[in-house]
Design an enzyme around this catalytic site. Structure first.
Site, PDB file in Angstrom:
ATOM      1  N   GLU A 118      53.641  30.071 -22.414  1.00 12.97           N
ATOM      2  CA  GLU A 118      54.680  29.217 -22.984  1.00 12.97           C
ATOM      3  C   GLU A 118      54.819  28.047 -22.028  1.00 12.97           C
ATOM      4  O   GLU A 118      55.376  28.190 -20.936  1.00 12.97           O
ATOM      5  CB  GLU A 118      55.998  29.987 -23.148  1.00 12.97           C
ATOM      6  CG  GLU A 118      56.983  29.326 -24.091  1.00 12.97           C
ATOM      7  CD  GLU A 118      57.801  28.243 -23.423  1.00 12.97           C
ATOM      8  OE1 GLU A 118      57.435  27.042 -23.600  1.00 12.97           O
ATOM      9  OE2 GLU A 118      58.751  28.564 -22.722  1.00 12.97           O
TER      10      GLU A 118
ATOM     11  N   ASN B  43      64.449  27.882 -14.943  1.00 13.35           N
ATOM     12  CA  ASN B  43      65.534  27.326 -15.760  1.00 13.35           C
ATOM     13  C   ASN B  43      66.315  28.366 -16.560  1.00 13.35           C
ATOM     14  O   ASN B  43      67.456  28.132 -16.925  1.00 13.35           O
ATOM     15  CB  ASN B  43      65.007  26.212 -16.673  1.00 13.35           C
ATOM     16  CG  ASN B  43      63.876  26.655 -17.570  1.00 13.35           C
ATOM     17  OD1 ASN B  43      63.189  27.632 -17.291  1.00 13.35           O
ATOM     18  ND2 ASN B  43      63.674  25.942 -18.660  1.00 13.35           N
TER      19      ASN B  43
ATOM     20  N   CYS C 152      62.537  23.596 -21.799  1.00 12.75           N
ATOM     21  CA  CYS C 152      61.228  23.269 -22.401  1.00 12.75           C
ATOM     22  C   CYS C 152      61.370  22.547 -23.729  1.00 12.75           C
ATOM     23  O   CYS C 152      60.528  21.724 -24.088  1.00 12.75           O
ATOM     24  CB  CYS C 152      60.404  24.536 -22.607  1.00 12.75           C
ATOM     25  SG  CYS C 152      59.929  25.373 -21.081  1.00 12.75           S
TER      26      CYS C 152
END
Length: 469
Positions: free
Chosen positions: A244, A148, A278
């Site tokens: 993450e 992304n 996210c």
């Protein structure tokens, strides 16, 4: 010809896979399938590079030069990101600009990394001792990055790793390998010597699995799903692992909020780039006495977003990364409807395109609320007290970031203190991120912090030096 990047140059490999334009479904280019030979060569190259450490000034100069070159090649990178990631062009341009900042912050982090004095002289028998710490690189870092943000999230790993003196083996997402290869060329042009950055591309999970357990890797940094993050930890042995992972960001709109600001911001951040961020807005909690007027504003702001070709400068919402991803989101949407949710703004789907979708009457157990939807879909829930909103926000197994809209300082501080997340953003959405701030989560959202000044501490270790004077 299929290629990977090893020892400062493109290296041919036997197998390739196609990389598609995410909107037009045309093949843009072919990417190499890194094999065992490529893995061995990359690790050997990184190990050899570290035998000639780069001075702090050299790291600073290279990172600053890379930022200058990225500025010069801004549109070239933005266009490629738009095509291979399906990211709207205006967002791709923003990502390239942010990438320049990440490089410059990393350059500063290289120059300012330091240890500290340890006050050992207060211990009996240590009156004549002087102790201090110095920070050292772990060695070779494996960076596994998502689709992304194929440039800036790569740089959030590569730039501070190099700033701290580590060599890097980068495994980019299989959907977006081309930007990573182009970045490797840029870093070489900026003066990064061969071996300090190697890029191994591949279409399946096998490549990452082999790299994670490879004895030549000393540190791993991963951004992606919670499931894969757990697998990496399970197979990494005693290597330090930075993770993450996912989130289903909560955003609270209190009764005293600027409703127009909140509605426009939350619509843009729930549905921009098809929600594939996210920290995208997913769960929206609105105080009951403003629920209906806010709902109307949110619907209007969402309808104003342009859905379509990401290369059109007007587009806000482009395609999801694959049609399979869109099908999964659609299945979750239909499941929520079957369980009693109602669509204030119904979803429409055409191929990989999914339109902005707002659901009400959603339950915490529904996948669209309990899991990371990673799609242009948000749930809207009324609450009565701020304690209730905070409790619902904290019910999630994730804890990356949250947003709060309020004019009350006491409410803002209460949320900052009580929300169980790595970042609380006041009067902006959960998806706000400045590239020099500490970024990371708790619970199933991961371990460690990004942001060059903070990441460089994760990517180096302290050695204590004691002098007997």
């Amino acid at each position: 010809m299929a290629e990977v990047w090893i020892d400062g140059q493109r290296v041919p490999v036997a197998k390739a896979y196609p990389v598609y334009h995410k909107y037009r479904h045309q093949v843009i280019d072919m990417a190499g399938e890194a094999d065992d030979t490529a893995i061995a060569l990359a690790v050997e190259s990184a190990t050899r590079a570290r035998t000639k450490p780069l001075s702090v000034h050299e790291r600073y100069r290279i990172l600053e030069k890379a930022a200058d070159l990225l500025q010069e090649r801004h549109e070239e990178f933005a266009t490629l990101i738009c095509q291979e990631a399906g990211k709207p062009l205006k967002d791709a341009r923003t990502e390239v600009s942010r990438g320049q900042q990440t490089l410059r912050y990393a350059a500063v982090a290289a120059r300012t990394l330091h240890g500290e004095e340890v006050p050992v002289r207060g211990n009996p028998g240590s009156e004549n001792r002087l102790a201090f710490t110095v920070r050292k690189p772990y060695g070779t870092m494996l960076a596994i990055t998502p689709f992304n943000f194929p440039l800036n999230l790569v740089l959030h790993k590569v730039a501070p790793a190099i700033a701290g003196g580590n060599a890097v083996i980068l495994k980019p997402a299989p959907q977006t390998p081309l930007t990573a290869m182009k970045l490797a060329e840029l870093m070489a042009d900026a003066g990064l010597p061969p071996g300090w950055l190697n890029v191994l591309t591949g279409s399946g999970p096998e490549l990452g699995q082999k790299l994670v357990s490879h004895p030549g890797i000393q540190l791993i940094s991963f951004t992606g799903s919670q499931k894969v993050g757990q697998e990496i930890r399970a197979h990494a042995g005693l290597k330090p692992v930075l993770l993450e992972l996912g989130n289903n960001s909560a955003n609270i709109v209190h009764e005293d909020a600027d409703m127009d600001l909140a509605a426009k911001t939350l619509a843009a951040r729930a549905f921009g780039y098809a929600g594939q961020v996210c920290i995208a807005v997913q769960r929206i909690y609105v105080q009951r006495n403003i629920f209906e007027p806010f709902q109307e504003r949110l619907i209007a702001a969402s309808k104003a977003l342009v859905v379509g070709d990401p290369e059109d400068p007007r587009t806000d919402v482009g395609p999801m990364i694959t049609e399979d991803a869109a099908n999964r989101a659609w299945a979750w949407y239909e499941d929520a409807l079957q369980q009693g949710a109602q669509a204030l703004l119904p979803a429409e789907k055409q191929g990989a395109l999914v339109t902005p979708t707002i659901l009400v009457n959603v339950a915490p157990s529904m996948q669209v609320m309990a899991e990371e939807v990673f799609a242009p879909l948000a749930g809207l829930v009324p609450y009565d007290t701020i304690d209730e909103a905070i409790a619902w926000a904290n019910e999630s197994r994730y804890g990356l970031q949250a947003g709060v809209f309020t004019r009350s300082l006491s409410i803002a501080i209460k949320c900052a203190q009580e929300l169980e997340v790595g970042g609380v953003i006041i009067n902006d959405s959960s998806s706000y991120r400045a590239d020099n701030m500490p970024y990371g989560g708790i619970k199933d959202s991961g371990l460690g912090r990004e942001g060059p000044e903070y990441a460089i501490l994760e990517m180096t270790y302290p050695t204590v030096v004691v002098l007997n004077l």
